[in-house]
Design a protein around this motif. Structure first.
Motif, PDB file in Angstrom:
ATOM      1  N   LEU A 144      35.785  36.889  46.656  1.00  6.95           N
ATOM      2  CA  LEU A 144      36.102  35.473  46.512  1.00  6.95           C
ATOM      3  C   LEU A 144      37.017  35.239  45.315  1.00  6.95           C
ATOM      4  O   LEU A 144      38.025  34.517  45.426  1.00  6.95           O
ATOM      5  CB  LEU A 144      34.816  34.661  46.357  1.00  6.95           C
ATOM      6  CG  LEU A 144      34.991  33.182  45.977  1.00  6.95           C
ATOM      7  CD1 LEU A 144      35.842  32.456  47.010  1.00  6.95           C
ATOM      8  CD2 LEU A 144      33.627  32.509  45.829  1.00  6.95           C
ATOM      9  N   VAL A 145      36.699  35.833  44.180  1.00  4.41           N
ATOM     10  CA  VAL A 145      37.523  35.668  42.988  1.00  4.41           C
ATOM     11  C   VAL A 145      38.932  36.207  43.239  1.00  4.41           C
ATOM     12  O   VAL A 145      39.934  35.581  42.869  1.00  4.41           O
ATOM     13  CB  VAL A 145      36.869  36.363  41.776  1.00  4.41           C
ATOM     14  CG1 VAL A 145      37.840  36.443  40.598  1.00  4.41           C
ATOM     15  CG2 VAL A 145      35.597  35.629  41.366  1.00  4.41           C
ATOM     16  N   ASP A 146      39.027  37.354  43.870  1.00  9.52           N
ATOM     17  CA  ASP A 146      40.328  37.949  44.188  1.00  9.52           C
ATOM     18  C   ASP A 146      41.126  37.038  45.122  1.00  9.52           C
ATOM     19  O   ASP A 146      42.335  36.821  44.951  1.00  9.52           O
ATOM     20  CB  ASP A 146      40.111  39.318  44.819  1.00  9.52           C
ATOM     21  CG  ASP A 146      41.330  40.223  44.704  1.00  9.52           C
ATOM     22  OD1 ASP A 146      42.322  39.806  44.082  1.00  9.52           O
ATOM     23  OD2 ASP A 146      41.276  41.348  45.226  1.00  9.52           O
ATOM     24  N   PHE A 147      40.458  36.490  46.126  1.00 11.20           N
ATOM     25  CA  PHE A 147      41.090  35.589  47.099  1.00 11.20           C
ATOM     26  C   PHE A 147      41.639  34.346  46.400  1.00 11.20           C
ATOM     27  O   PHE A 147      42.814  33.977  46.565  1.00 11.20           O
ATOM     28  CB  PHE A 147      40.069  35.199  48.169  1.00 11.20           C
ATOM     29  CG  PHE A 147      40.553  34.182  49.169  1.00 11.20           C
ATOM     30  CD1 PHE A 147      41.632  34.451  49.993  1.00 11.20           C
ATOM     31  CD2 PHE A 147      39.909  32.958  49.297  1.00 11.20           C
ATOM     32  CE1 PHE A 147      42.073  33.520  50.928  1.00 11.20           C
ATOM     33  CE2 PHE A 147      40.340  32.021  50.220  1.00 11.20           C
ATOM     34  CZ  PHE A 147      41.416  32.300  51.036  1.00 11.20           C
ATOM     35  N   MET A 148      40.798  33.703  45.586  1.00 16.02           N
ATOM     36  CA  MET A 148      41.253  32.496  44.902  1.00 16.02           C
ATOM     37  C   MET A 148      42.351  32.803  43.889  1.00 16.02           C
ATOM     38  O   MET A 148      43.297  32.018  43.718  1.00 16.02           O
ATOM     39  CB  MET A 148      40.074  31.795  44.222  1.00 16.02           C
ATOM     40  CG  MET A 148      39.147  31.097  45.194  1.00 16.02           C
ATOM     41  SD  MET A 148      38.010  29.931  44.397  1.00 16.02           S
ATOM     42  CE  MET A 148      37.014  31.063  43.416  1.00 16.02           C
ATOM     43  N   ALA A 149      42.257  33.938  43.214  1.00 15.78           N
ATOM     44  CA  ALA A 149      43.291  34.302  42.241  1.00 15.78           C
ATOM     45  C   ALA A 149      44.654  34.423  42.914  1.00 15.78           C
ATOM     46  O   ALA A 149      45.678  33.984  42.360  1.00 15.78           O
ATOM     47  CB  ALA A 149      42.924  35.611  41.545  1.00 15.78           C
ATOM     48  N   GLU A 150      44.684  35.000  44.113  1.00 13.09           N
ATOM     49  CA  GLU A 150      45.950  35.116  44.839  1.00 13.09           C
ATOM     50  C   GLU A 150      46.484  33.730  45.224  1.00 13.09           C
ATOM     51  O   GLU A 150      47.692  33.490  45.187  1.00 13.09           O
ATOM     52  CB  GLU A 150      45.767  35.974  46.091  1.00 13.09           C
ATOM     53  CG  GLU A 150      45.475  37.445  45.806  1.00 13.09           C
ATOM     54  CD  GLU A 150      46.614  38.140  45.084  1.00 13.09           C
ATOM     55  OE1 GLU A 150      47.787  37.748  45.315  1.00 13.09           O
ATOM     56  OE2 GLU A 150      46.341  39.053  44.294  1.00 13.09           O
ATOM     57  N   LEU A 151      45.590  32.814  45.591  1.00  7.32           N
ATOM     58  CA  LEU A 151      46.020  31.449  45.891  1.00  7.32           C
ATOM     59  C   LEU A 151      46.541  30.756  44.641  1.00  7.32           C
ATOM     60  O   LEU A 151      47.543  30.030  44.686  1.00  7.32           O
ATOM     61  CB  LEU A 151      44.850  30.639  46.477  1.00  7.32           C
ATOM     62  CG  LEU A 151      44.276  31.097  47.813  1.00  7.32           C
ATOM     63  CD1 LEU A 151      43.136  30.182  48.228  1.00  7.32           C
ATOM     64  CD2 LEU A 151      45.345  31.138  48.900  1.00  7.32           C
ATOM     65  N   GLU A 172      31.836  29.151  38.298  1.00  3.52           N
ATOM     66  CA  GLU A 172      32.093  30.424  37.628  1.00  3.52           C
ATOM     67  C   GLU A 172      33.163  31.216  38.353  1.00  3.52           C
ATOM     68  O   GLU A 172      34.017  31.870  37.730  1.00  3.52           O
ATOM     69  CB  GLU A 172      30.798  31.234  37.520  1.00  3.52           C
ATOM     70  CG  GLU A 172      29.727  30.601  36.632  1.00  3.52           C
ATOM     71  CD  GLU A 172      28.849  29.603  37.377  1.00  3.52           C
ATOM     72  OE1 GLU A 172      29.255  29.144  38.473  1.00  3.52           O
ATOM     73  OE2 GLU A 172      27.771  29.272  36.859  1.00  3.52           O
ATOM     74  N   SER A 173      33.153  31.162  39.687  1.00  7.26           N
ATOM     75  CA  SER A 173      34.157  31.881  40.477  1.00  7.26           C
ATOM     76  C   SER A 173      35.540  31.290  40.278  1.00  7.26           C
ATOM     77  O   SER A 173      36.545  32.021  40.192  1.00  7.26           O
ATOM     78  CB  SER A 173      33.783  31.842  41.963  1.00  7.26           C
ATOM     79  OG  SER A 173      32.553  32.498  42.196  1.00  7.26           O
ATOM     80  N   VAL A 174      35.626  29.958  40.208  1.00 14.50           N
ATOM     81  CA  VAL A 174      36.914  29.303  39.995  1.00 14.50           C
ATOM     82  C   VAL A 174      37.485  29.683  38.631  1.00 14.50           C
ATOM     83  O   VAL A 174      38.674  29.996  38.495  1.00 14.50           O
ATOM     84  CB  VAL A 174      36.778  27.775  40.124  1.00 14.50           C
ATOM     85  CG1 VAL A 174      38.104  27.094  39.795  1.00 14.50           C
ATOM     86  CG2 VAL A 174      36.319  27.386  41.521  1.00 14.50           C
ATOM     87  N   VAL A 175      36.636  29.668  37.604  1.00 12.94           N
ATOM     88  CA  VAL A 175      37.082  30.035  36.262  1.00 12.94           C
ATOM     89  C   VAL A 175      37.530  31.490  36.231  1.00 12.94           C
ATOM     90  O   VAL A 175      38.585  31.829  35.671  1.00 12.94           O
ATOM     91  CB  VAL A 175      35.968  29.779  35.233  1.00 12.94           C
ATOM     92  CG1 VAL A 175      36.342  30.372  33.866  1.00 12.94           C
ATOM     93  CG2 VAL A 175      35.691  28.295  35.102  1.00 12.94           C
ATOM     94  N   ALA A 176      36.741  32.384  36.839  1.00 10.93           N
ATOM     95  CA  ALA A 176      37.092  33.805  36.859  1.00 10.93           C
ATOM     96  C   ALA A 176      38.412  34.035  37.584  1.00 10.93           C
ATOM     97  O   ALA A 176      39.247  34.840  37.153  1.00 10.93           O
ATOM     98  CB  ALA A 176      35.973  34.613  37.517  1.00 10.93           C
ATOM     99  N   ALA A 177      38.629  33.312  38.679  1.00 17.05           N
ATOM    100  CA  ALA A 177      39.889  33.445  39.420  1.00 17.05           C
ATOM    101  C   ALA A 177      41.064  32.946  38.591  1.00 17.05           C
ATOM    102  O   ALA A 177      42.161  33.514  38.645  1.00 17.05           O
ATOM    103  CB  ALA A 177      39.802  32.679  40.741  1.00 17.05           C
ATOM    104  N   SER A 178      40.848  31.895  37.811  1.00 16.44           N
ATOM    105  CA  SER A 178      41.905  31.384  36.933  1.00 16.44           C
ATOM    106  C   SER A 178      42.305  32.437  35.907  1.00 16.44           C
ATOM    107  O   SER A 178      43.494  32.639  35.628  1.00 16.44           O
ATOM    108  CB  SER A 178      41.444  30.105  36.228  1.00 16.44           C
ATOM    109  OG  SER A 178      41.092  29.102  37.160  1.00 16.44           O
ATOM    110  N   VAL A 179      41.306  33.109  35.348  1.00 16.08           N
ATOM    111  CA  VAL A 179      41.572  34.173  34.379  1.00 16.08           C
ATOM    112  C   VAL A 179      42.361  35.303  35.041  1.00 16.08           C
ATOM    113  O   VAL A 179      43.356  35.798  34.483  1.00 16.08           O
ATOM    114  CB  VAL A 179      40.257  34.706  33.791  1.00 16.08           C
ATOM    115  CG1 VAL A 179      40.519  35.917  32.897  1.00 16.08           C
ATOM    116  CG2 VAL A 179      39.545  33.616  32.987  1.00 16.08           C
ATOM    117  N   CYS A 180      41.931  35.703  36.242  1.00 13.81           N
ATOM    118  CA  CYS A 180      42.627  36.789  36.958  1.00 13.81           C
ATOM    119  C   CYS A 180      44.075  36.416  37.272  1.00 13.81           C
ATOM    120  O   CYS A 180      44.947  37.281  37.288  1.00 13.81           O
ATOM    121  CB  CYS A 180      41.882  37.122  38.246  1.00 13.81           C
ATOM    122  SG  CYS A 180      40.273  37.903  38.010  1.00 13.81           S
ATOM    123  N   ALA A 181      44.310  35.129  37.529  1.00 12.57           N
ATOM    124  CA  ALA A 181      45.660  34.670  37.853  1.00 12.57           C
ATOM    125  C   ALA A 181      46.469  34.335  36.605  1.00 12.57           C
ATOM    126  O   ALA A 181      47.616  33.907  36.713  1.00 12.57           O
ATOM    127  CB  ALA A 181      45.584  33.442  38.758  1.00 12.57           C
TER     128      ALA A 181
END
Length: 263
Positions: A112-119, A140-149
């Motif tokens: 999920l985090v990887d998916f949102m980070a790509e978006l 938490e997933s949204v924040v983690a995806a923001s960091v990854c992106a």
């Protein structure tokens, strides 16, 4: 000419030793490079390829269709789901009727985090809704995806650490590179008109907006689910029902605060 990525997926009909080696050799003879390869479903294998021109793909498909050991299931320019399937070894679950709805369980937070980070890495306006019961890991997933992106995230309304309801942004926060996060329940049941003026301003920014509890958000605003580009559902397990009856029945949003109820 720049090389292009292609996605090849095949179903194994006769699983015999050396099958992958034969396909790899064929790709080598056609001067097609393999970027990555993985099992993507039971009995299926996915490959990300790098090709010089489409003629190579036409020749590859023609030869593979003569092989009795495999059956081609997909051969196309890769979509985001294809890339993530090869990366993680499984496909993201997608609603059969609503193609913009994607389903995850708590054990799949990494995907999920990887998916949102790509978006989040994509430029321009994007409205993403995320459904889920309390404490399942949405924020938490949204924040983690923001960091990854490598994007800055801003809570416009939230209950992650404390009740947050913002009525204005400072100048450098009006940035299309930011991720704007809103809690649909907080915004619709606790906010004033100044907050909604800010929400409308943010909606006009060509940036990514993430709305938790999008169903509650659209019930009490001028926006609709048709405005969303993606809807993400996150559950503890595949059978869990996402419902707001408990929230509405017990009126957790009271004058004393949120009573420890983490949305």
């Amino acid at each position: 000419m720049d090389r292009k990525e292609w996605y090849l997926e095949y179903e194994i009909q006769i699983n015999r030793p050396g099958l992958l080696g034969d396909i790899s050799s064929l790709l080598g003879m056609l001067s097609i490079n393999i970027i990555s390869i993985n099992g993507v479903d039971e009995g299926k294998r996915g490959l990300l390829l790098l090709v010089k021109n489409e003629e190579q793909i036409v020749r590859l498909e023609s030869i593979l269709q003569t092989m009795e050991t495999i059956k081609i299931t997909k051969i196309r320019e890769p979509k985001l789901r294809d890339k993530l399937a090869v990366r993680h070894g499984r496909y993201i679950q997608r609603d059969a009727d609503d193609k913009k709805t994607f389903r995850f369980i708590r054990d799949e937070l990494g995907i999920l985090v990887d998916f949102m980070a790509e978006l989040f890495k994509q430029e321009g306006h994007k409205l993403i809704g995320i459904r889920g019961m309390p404490r399942v890991g949405k924020t938490e997933s949204v924040v983690a995806a923001s960091v990854c992106a490598s994007k800055k995230w801003l809570f416009v309304s939230s209950t992650l650490l404390k009740q947050t309801i913002r009525n204005q942004l400072i100048n450098d926060e009006y940035n299309a590179n930011n991720i704007f996060i809103l809690d649909g329940i907080v915004s619709t049941q606790r906010a004033n008109e100044k907050h909604w003026q800010l929400v409308r301003e943010i909606m006009r920014i060509p940036a990514v907006k993430v709305i938790e509890h999008p169903d509650i958000f659209v019930q009490n605003s001028e926006y609709s689910l048709e405005d969303f580009d993606y809807i993400i559902e996150l559950r503890d397990n595949p059978e869990q029902e996402i419902t707001y009856e408990v929230i509405q029945r017990n009126n957790f949003l009271n004058d004393e605060g949120f009573g420890g109820f983490d949305y």
